[in-house]
Design an enzyme around this catalytic site. Structure first.
Site, mmCIF file in Angstrom:
data_model
loop_
_atom_site.group_PDB
_atom_site.id
_atom_site.type_symbol
_atom_site.label_atom_id
_atom_site.label_comp_id
_atom_site.label_asym_id
_atom_site.label_seq_id
_atom_site.Cartn_x
_atom_site.Cartn_y
_atom_site.Cartn_z
ATOM 1 N N CYS A 156 0.803 -1.223 0.000
ATOM 2 C CA CYS A 156 0.000 0.000 0.000
ATOM 3 C C CYS A 156 0.838 1.276 0.000
ATOM 4 C CB CYS A 156 -0.937 0.014 1.197
ATOM 5 S SG CYS A 156 -2.211 -1.270 1.132
ATOM 6 N N SER A 157 2.110 1.170 0.301
ATOM 7 C CA SER A 157 2.984 2.342 0.317
ATOM 8 C C SER A 157 3.695 2.565 -1.013
ATOM 9 C CB SER A 157 4.032 2.199 1.429
ATOM 10 O OG SER A 157 3.431 2.112 2.694
#
Length: 371
Positions: A156-157
């Site tokens: 997600c980063s």
């Protein structure tokens, strides 16, 4: 050393959307069939019955009301409960690259310059369609961009890690401009038969163009970037090429997205909040003076708490942007969607924060200032 500017962004949103009510109807139909088929084993205590879900449970737990998906029919079929996306021949562009190109074309149109000025393409996403060739190279070819391209995955980063990487390429002179794309078909790795997570994800693609400060007209100065990773098993996806070497486990639930949600909340919120505040202090930025936060869109309760810790007060909806009610969690693309759709109302000199966080654990902060 050359400073980097965020010059333009783009967004591809699928045409199909699934409401919580539709999703719950399909899930509860599956639960009813499972419990009926296993009635004897459940009565004997050998099998645990499944519990139904509800739209109210989903919204309270996450803030999500609906999600965009590439294939609605397969997900809502209780006998299938997965998106149906036929494999394409090698001569055709892959589905993830295709949606990345669509987002990239919107960014390029907003940028208003020729792709010949772009020297690198990064595809930063939570899942790669295959090991190789890289999706980024597909995107590069489809858009007619010369230079180099590669895929990177930080769950997600990925988008903030991609922005940092692109900014570093610009700083070093490796490229004058970089295209960074985030195609996310999160419905493909979601277990739609798991009550605790069947509602979390949606599909989307985003794109960001960064260029040298001296080449930019408008856009957003990057004041500082910071990345952090801390190992955790609390968010995991064990799908990979070695699964075929242990065929007895190929169908296991951990080959899809799994998480310990409460542990993630308790551990990630303070980690990210402290990281933002410390990074702001190093840049001599008052966190309370940030005009807007574009945070990763995972859970409204996480975003609300991080917003309060960073700003030192309850943030308004225009300060702490929430788009997950319509888009759900779109992994790496979430903070970029928020930034793309809600960066209006800024005057030159106003500052904001793009921040993502997720599996790893991983987190990235990008402080920006309107030019």
């Amino acid at each position: 050393m050359h400073k980097a500017v965020i010059a333009a962004t783009g967004l591809f949103t699928p045409e199909q959307s699934i409401s919580n009510t539709e999703l719950v109807e399909a899930f509860n139909s599956f639960v009813e069939g499972f419990n009926q088929s296993n009635a004897a084993a459940i009565a004997a205590g050998d099998v645990q019955p499944l519990s139904p879900s509800s739209p109210e449970f989903i919204e309270k737990a996450s803030g999500i009301k609906s999600r965009f998906v590439l294939d609605k029919a397969g997900i809502l079929d209780p006998d299938v409960m997965t998106p149906l996306l036929p494999e394409r021949p090698n001569e055709e562009i892959s589905v993830l690259a295709e949606i990345a190109v669509k987002a990239a074309r919107e960014a390029i149109a907003a940028w208003g310059k020729d792709v010949s000025q772009i020297g690198a393409v990064l595809c930063a996403a939570s899942n790669m369609q295959r090991a190789y060739p890289a999706m980024a190279i597909e995107v590069q070819q489809a858009l007619g961009i010369e230079g180099f391209a590669f895929d990177m995955n930080v769950a997600c980063s990925s988008a903030t890690f991609g922005i940092k990487t692109a900014a570093d390429f610009i700083a070093s002179g490796s490229a004058r401009a970089v295209l960074m794309v985030n195609p996310e078909i999160c419905s493909g790795h979601l277990n739609f038969r798991d009550r605790d997570s069947h509602f979390i994800f949606g599909d989307v693609a985003t794109a960001v163009i960064l260029e040298r400060e001296e080449d930019a007209t408008g856009g957003w100065d990057i004041l500082g970037t910071r990345l952090k990773t801390v190992f955790s098993n609390n968010i995991r996806n064990n799908f990979g090429f070695l699964n075929r070497a242990a065929p007895e486990g190929v169908g296991a639930k951990d080959k899809l997205f799994v998480q310990e949600g409460r542990k993630v909340f308790r551990e990630v919120v303070p980690m990210v909040s402290d990281m933002i505040v410390e990074h702001a202090a190093e840049l001599a930025i008052d966190p309370a003076a940030l005009k807007r936060l574009w945070l990763h869109q995972a859970n409204i309760n996480m975003n609300d708490m991080i917003g309060r810790k960073v700003l030192g007060r309850d943030p308004g909806r225009d300060e702490n942007v929430i788009i997950l009610d319509d888009y759900a969690n779109t992994s790496s693309a979430g903070s970029i969607i928020a930034f793309h759709l809600h960066n209006d109302g800024f005057s030159p000199g106003d500052t904001g924060l793009i921040c993502s966080f997720g599996a790893g654990y991983s987190a990235g902060t990008v402080f920006v200032r309107k030019r």
